[in-house]
Design an enzyme around this catalytic site. Structure first.
Site, PDB file in Angstrom:
ATOM      1  N   PRO A  79      41.535  51.474  47.631  1.00 15.68           N
ATOM      2  CA  PRO A  79      42.986  51.402  47.394  1.00 15.68           C
ATOM      3  C   PRO A  79      43.460  50.004  47.011  1.00 15.68           C
ATOM      4  CG  PRO A  79      42.556  52.728  49.332  1.00 15.68           C
ATOM      5  CD  PRO A  79      41.233  52.117  48.925  1.00 15.68           C
ATOM      6  N   CYS A  80      44.461  49.973  46.106  1.00 14.22           N
ATOM      7  CA  CYS A  80      44.924  48.704  45.545  1.00 14.22           C
ATOM      8  C   CYS A  80      46.298  48.282  46.053  1.00 14.22           C
ATOM      9  CB  CYS A  80      44.976  48.804  44.023  1.00 14.22           C
ATOM     10  SG  CYS A  80      46.251  49.951  43.405  1.00 14.22           S
ATOM     11  N   GLN A  81      46.957  49.115  46.867  1.00 13.82           N
ATOM     12  CA  GLN A  81      48.361  48.860  47.182  1.00 13.82           C
ATOM     13  C   GLN A  81      48.613  47.477  47.765  1.00 13.82           C
ATOM     14  OE1 GLN A  81      46.730  51.620  47.741  1.00 13.82           O
ATOM     15  NE2 GLN A  81      47.984  53.442  47.445  1.00 13.82           N
TER      16      GLN A  81
ATOM     17  N   LEU B 214      46.915  44.815  47.185  1.00 13.05           N
ATOM     18  CA  LEU B 214      46.404  43.772  46.297  1.00 13.05           C
ATOM     19  C   LEU B 214      47.210  43.650  45.013  1.00 13.05           C
ATOM     20  CD1 LEU B 214      42.656  44.746  46.700  1.00 13.05           C
ATOM     21  CD2 LEU B 214      43.746  42.735  47.712  1.00 13.05           C
ATOM     22  N   SER B 215      47.976  44.678  44.691  1.00 17.34           N
ATOM     23  CA  SER B 215      48.727  44.705  43.442  1.00 17.34           C
ATOM     24  C   SER B 215      49.845  43.662  43.450  1.00 17.34           C
ATOM     25  CB  SER B 215      49.330  46.099  43.230  1.00 17.34           C
ATOM     26  OG  SER B 215      50.223  46.097  42.139  1.00 17.34           O
TER      27      SER B 215
END
Length: 391
Positions: free
Chosen positions: A81-83, A85-86
């Site tokens: 998941p990227c949430q 890090l975005s």
């Protein structure tokens, strides 16, 4: 159901955070899926509908035990998941609740290493924000984990626009076990002296920030520059008569929301002799200290980066211009799927929001196929040739 791997599939892989199986599709029929895991019910249902569930283990990756991973894998793939890090998110990094599940995945790799069956290759996919989150500390921590786990590693920033008409830059960290030789033509001797398509400025700065012990295990993966695709957005969207369009009033409201650059692009599109397809997002912007919603359009033949439909501003729209007339509508779930490289016979979730989420949260099938053809298979084939020569 999509075609299974061929009977002579010679490579095995584990797919963590598998979503709808896009990495599996990119790896192709010569690769055998031995284990797949995800927690999202809609994605799991789509995975079953397209591939069956023989290799599927539903649930939180933190609940997976090492003995559930069968045999030995050539590759462990993780689009975690990227949430956190975005650049658009809270930037809590690998300490965040979502992106921090990387460590649950890594716990399994460490357990496999202890058992003498660590995967030859690790493929990690996330947003480029991973390079700079927490001042670069998160990327350093990830590289340190790979190093301690017995891997050499390098990062590539690859935009899906090289293969399909969507602007979607993503970071791919590719790690190879230290005991496996790297073919001479697959690694540069040093950092490129200029910005290359995949060794972007952000990648090179992140590599320079690493502590000296980690730099010794950094690999500048050498990949060919692919030809630009011939297809543009207009080739991926439905025929105008096949889908419903906004009312003239709805379209007018979107046009009135456009910022100045988007209006200028729209004026140029209206001058074109043939039809022009554009893409539009609604975004919140701060103007004179006040938050306002703006419509930002592009007519360069690309869609914007697909997102998950978490709110109205994250849904992408099609702008169709012909003979000076402008029409708009939401992009369909099938159009999202095409822009991610999913085949036409891929069974999407019946619920539109779930189908949009599956594509917007996935990895480009074409990028995985590019890595498979130009990095994964050459490395593995070279390793096998070296092992045979040593016998």
């Amino acid at each position: 159901m999509l075609a299974r791997m061929s009977a002579d599939s010679r490579y095995g892989f584990y797919e963590f955070f598998c979503g709808g199986g896009m990495a599996r599709l990119g790896l192709g029929r010569r690769w055998r899926c031995d284990f797949a895991n995800d927690i999202d019910p809609d994605k799991l249902a789509a995975y079953r509908a397209n591939f069956g569930d023989d290799d599927l283990r539903p649930g939180d990756v933190a609940g997976v035990a090492p003995d559930e991973l069968p045999g030995f894998a050539d590759l462990a793939w993780a689009s975690f998941p990227c949430q956190d890090l975005s650049l658009a998110g809270p930037r809590s990094g690998l300490k965040g609740a979502r992106s921090g599940v990387f460590y649950s995945f890594w716990r399994l790799i460490e357990a496999l290493q202890a058992e003498g069956r660590a995967p030859r290759l690790i493929g990690l996919e996330n947003v480029p924000g991973l390079l700079t989150c927490s001042g670069g500390d998160d990327f350093t921590a990830l590289c340190a984990a790979l190093d301690e786990g017995g891997y050499r590693f390098g990062a590539l920033e690859i935009d899906a626009r090289w293969f399909t008409p969507q602007s979607r830059p993503r970071l791919f960290v590719i790690a190879l076990r230290k005991d496996i030789p790297i073919p001479a033509d697959l690694a540069l001797d040093d950092a490129p002296g200029h910005l290359s398509p995949f060794h972007t400025g952000a990648v090179q700065r992140a590599a320079r920030r690493l502590p000296e012990p980690l730099k010794k295990n950094w690999v500048w993966w050498a990949l060919p520059v692919p030809p630009r695709p011939n297809e543009t957005l207009i080739h991926k969207i439905e025929a105008p008569r096949a889908v419903p369009w906004h009312s003239p009033e709805e379209t007018r409201r979107l046009v009135e929301m456009m910022n100045a650059p988007s209006r200028a692009r729209l004026r140029e599109a209206r001058k074109a002799e043939g039809p022009v397809a554009g893409a539009l997002y609604r975004r919140m912007r701060v103007e004179n200290g006040v938050k306002v919603q703006r419509a930002e359009a592009r007519f360069d033949g690309l869609a914007g980066c697909l997102r998950t439909p978490g709110g109205g501003s994250s849904r992408q729209f099609v702008v169709w211009v012909r003979n000076g007339r402008v029409r708009t509508r939401p992009m369909t779930a099938r159009e999202y799927a095409r822009l991610m490289g999913l085949p036409e016979d891929y069974k999407l979730p019946a619920r539109e929001s779930a189908a949009l989420h599956l594509s917007g949260d996935g990895v480009s099938v074409d990028v995985v196929a590019f890595l498979r053809e130009n990095l994964f298979e050459p490395v593995l084939d070279h390793a096998r040739a070296c092992a045979l020569a040593a016998e």
